[in-house]
Design a protein around this motif. Structure first.
Motif, short mmCIF file in Angstrom:
data_model
loop_
_atom_site.label_atom_id
_atom_site.label_comp_id
_atom_site.label_asym_id
_atom_site.label_seq_id
_atom_site.Cartn_x
_atom_site.Cartn_y
_atom_site.Cartn_z
N SER A 175 8.01 12.64 0.77
CA SER A 175 9.12 13.54 0.46
C SER A 175 9.64 13.27 -0.94
O SER A 175 9.32 12.26 -1.56
CB SER A 175 10.25 13.37 1.48
N ALA A 176 10.45 14.20 -1.43
CA ALA A 176 10.93 14.13 -2.81
C ALA A 176 11.79 12.90 -3.08
O ALA A 176 11.91 12.45 -4.21
CB ALA A 176 11.71 15.40 -3.15
N GLY A 177 12.38 12.34 -2.04
CA GLY A 177 13.25 11.18 -2.25
C GLY A 177 12.52 9.86 -2.31
O GLY A 177 13.13 8.82 -2.60
N ASP A 178 11.22 9.85 -2.06
CA ASP A 178 10.45 8.60 -2.06
C ASP A 178 10.09 8.18 -3.47
O ASP A 178 9.74 9.01 -4.31
CB ASP A 178 9.16 8.76 -1.26
N SER A 179 10.15 6.89 -3.73
CA SER A 179 9.68 6.38 -5.02
C SER A 179 8.17 6.24 -4.97
O SER A 179 7.58 6.10 -3.88
CB SER A 179 10.31 5.02 -5.32
N LEU A 180 7.54 6.29 -6.12
CA LEU A 180 6.09 6.13 -6.17
C LEU A 180 5.69 4.75 -5.67
O LEU A 180 4.72 4.62 -4.93
CB LEU A 180 5.58 6.34 -7.60
N LYS A 181 6.42 3.73 -6.05
CA LYS A 181 6.09 2.37 -5.61
C LYS A 181 6.14 2.27 -4.09
O LYS A 181 5.25 1.67 -3.47
CB LYS A 181 7.05 1.35 -6.22
N GLU A 182 7.16 2.87 -3.50
CA GLU A 182 7.30 2.82 -2.05
C GLU A 182 6.11 3.49 -1.37
O GLU A 182 5.50 2.92 -0.46
CB GLU A 182 8.60 3.51 -1.64
N ASN A 183 5.77 4.69 -1.81
CA ASN A 183 4.66 5.41 -1.19
C ASN A 183 3.32 4.72 -1.41
O ASN A 183 2.49 4.65 -0.51
CB ASN A 183 4.60 6.84 -1.74
N LEU A 184 3.12 4.23 -2.63
CA LEU A 184 1.85 3.57 -2.93
C LEU A 184 1.71 2.27 -2.16
O LEU A 184 0.61 1.93 -1.70
CB LEU A 184 1.73 3.32 -4.44
N ASP A 185 2.79 1.54 -2.00
CA ASP A 185 2.75 0.30 -1.21
C ASP A 185 2.38 0.60 0.24
O ASP A 185 1.58 -0.12 0.85
CB ASP A 185 4.09 -0.42 -1.27
N ILE A 186 2.97 1.65 0.79
CA ILE A 186 2.66 2.02 2.18
C ILE A 186 1.19 2.40 2.31
O ILE A 186 0.49 1.96 3.22
CB ILE A 186 3.56 3.19 2.64
N LEU A 187 0.71 3.23 1.38
CA LEU A 187 -0.69 3.65 1.43
C LEU A 187 -1.62 2.47 1.27
O LEU A 187 -2.59 2.30 2.04
CB LEU A 187 -0.96 4.67 0.32
N THR A 188 -1.35 1.62 0.29
CA THR A 188 -2.22 0.47 0.00
C THR A 188 -2.25 -0.51 1.17
O THR A 188 -3.32 -0.96 1.59
CB THR A 188 -1.74 -0.25 -1.26
N ASN A 189 -1.09 -0.83 1.69
CA ASN A 189 -1.03 -1.79 2.80
C ASN A 189 -1.67 -1.23 4.07
O ASN A 189 -2.32 -1.95 4.82
CB ASN A 189 0.42 -2.18 3.07
N SER A 190 -1.48 0.08 4.29
CA SER A 190 -2.06 0.70 5.48
C SER A 190 -3.58 0.72 5.38
O SER A 190 -4.28 0.40 6.35
CB SER A 190 -1.52 2.11 5.65
N TYR A 191 -4.09 1.08 4.23
CA TYR A 191 -5.54 1.12 4.03
C TYR A 191 -6.14 -0.28 4.12
O TYR A 191 -7.19 -0.48 4.74
CB TYR A 191 -5.85 1.73 2.67
N ARG A 192 -5.44 -1.25 3.55
CA ARG A 192 -5.93 -2.63 3.60
C ARG A 192 -5.98 -3.14 5.03
O ARG A 192 -6.93 -3.84 5.42
CB ARG A 192 -5.04 -3.53 2.74
N SER A 193 -4.98 -2.80 5.82
CA SER A 193 -4.96 -3.24 7.22
C SER A 193 -6.13 -2.66 8.00
O SER A 193 -6.73 -3.33 8.85
CB SER A 193 -3.64 -2.81 7.89
N VAL A 194 -6.47 -1.41 7.70
CA VAL A 194 -7.58 -0.75 8.40
C VAL A 194 -8.91 -1.38 8.04
O VAL A 194 -9.78 -1.58 8.89
CB VAL A 194 -7.60 0.76 8.08
N THR A 195 -9.10 -1.72 6.77
CA THR A 195 -10.42 -2.11 6.28
C THR A 195 -10.64 -3.61 6.14
O THR A 195 -11.73 -4.03 5.72
CB THR A 195 -10.68 -1.45 4.92
N SER A 196 -9.67 -4.43 6.49
CA SER A 196 -9.83 -5.86 6.24
C SER A 196 -10.04 -6.71 7.49
O SER A 196 -10.28 -7.90 7.40
CB SER A 196 -8.62 -6.40 5.46
#
Length: 373
Positions: free
Chosen positions: A118-139
């Protein structure tokens, strides 16, 4: 007003990176905007300042490809922030990935991981969520079992970030290499399993997504080269001779336009045209968050399996010189500084592509004649 600080750059440029004819001019123009917007980044000296110990700027020309490039200049090597370096680096990455998929005898699939934002999200917040979620799936062990079950020998992943009406949208594309050819049934089963685990991981890390949206899997069996080009891209407005007309490429472009999405390069363009402070803030937020991120990541051992050799860093690629190029002209330091101040580095290089010294001399004479008026 940021626009006033652009001086002689002007705004009458059609920005499309890379473009077929004016690509070099556009890239230097975007680099100039980035330099003004990001004074604390290395892009501020890239292809402007001479390397230590140098007294002139070299113009080198490859007769075979009718391309010229500058020598004796400092480079930043940023594929994220510098349009000039990004063009060179992404082209090298593209060729390397094409070689990888050509050396591969099994199946390929493109997997995209995204999330709601959403428009209120910071890039760092969204990227951290995406990165951590992807890492959890693939590690974990689950993913190792998945690779064994589907005979996946490795992957290449990249990160893409756009900004639209719903704010920052980071997403990952992963090119999977299978030992054997794959079927539609295999693709759908893989999508289901990845989606189930990825959605749980998103929720765990503070994000959320939708089934059949959060994870998309497409077979790339008969379109290897074009998927490789997609993975190595640095801009979503490509020239058609590089990108082709593949469905995935078209969907990516149309989706961004339909939702008002913009790449970093388009944000730079908007800043140059409007001078609006909001674009400056977005560009600086992007630059802060993207620092240190890799653009293209090969899974462990995959490069060796595909006979690719040692991977060069972005900076090493940016600093590489064309061994087949010959010296066309030497530009004295004071002349180079004048050309740089006038914002004509791209125009000078464009003229140099023909390999005709007389055209370079005529360009410089015309420049000084106009400067004297």
């Amino acid at each position: 007003n940021f626009q006033e600080n652009l001086g002689s750059l002007g705004t009458n440029y059609e920005i499309c990176v890379p473009s077929e004819k004016l690509g070099v001019i556009n890239r230097f123009f975007l680099q100039e905007i980035a330099r003004e917007a990001l004074p604390d980044q290395r892009v501020k000296v890239c292809f402007r300042h001479l390397t230590p110990g140098s007294h002139d700027v070299k113009i080198l020309h490859n007769k075979k490809y009718k391309k010229a490039h500058y020598g004796n200049l400092m480079v930043c090597g940023s594929i994220w922030l510098c349009a000039v370096c990004a063009s060179k680096i992404s082209e090298r990455r593209k060729k390397e990935l094409i070689q990888a998929v050509n050396n591969h005898q099994g199946g390929l699939a493109m997997v995209s991981f995204t999330m709601r934002h959403s428009a209120g999200d910071s890039l760092k917040e969204n990227l951290d969520i995406l990165t951590n979620s992807y890492r959890s799936v693939t590690s974990g062990r689950w993913y190792q079992n998945l690779k064994t079950r589907f005979k996946i020998i490795g992957s290449v992943s990249n990160l893409e970030i756009t900004y639209g009406n719903n704010g920052w949208h980071p997403h990952k594309h992963v090119l999977l290499f299978f030992k054997y050819d794959i079927t539609g049934k295999t693709i759908e089963e893989l999508r289901k399993q990845l989606t189930e685990v990825y959605l749980k991981s998103l929720s765990k890390h503070g994000g959320w997504g939708l089934d059949r949206v959060a994870v998309d899997v497409q077979e790339a069996k008969t379109e290897k080269q074009k998927y490789a080009e997609y993975m190595a891209k640095f801009d979503k407005n490509p020239s058609k001779d590089v990108w082709g007309v593949e469905a995935e490429m078209t969907k990516s472009h149309v989706k961004a336009v339909a939702q008002g999405g913009k790449s970093y390069w388009e944000l730079l363009k908007d800043l140059s045209v409007t001078g609006e402070y909001k674009y400056l803030l977005l560009i600086r937020e992007y630059a802060k968050v993207i620092k240190g991120k890799q653009s293209l990541v090969y899974s462990k051992g995959l490069r060796k399996k595909l006979d690719l050799g040692q991977q060069l860093t972005d900076l090493e690629i940016a600093e590489e010189q064309d061994e087949e190029a010959i010296l066309l002209a030497s530009i004295a330091k004071d002349i180079w500084q004048a050309v740089t101040k006038a914002g004509l580095r791209g125009e000078l290089l464009q003229v140099s592509h023909d390999g005709d010294l007389s055209k370079i001399e005529a360009f410089l004479r015309g420049f000084y004649k106009n400067k004297g008026k």
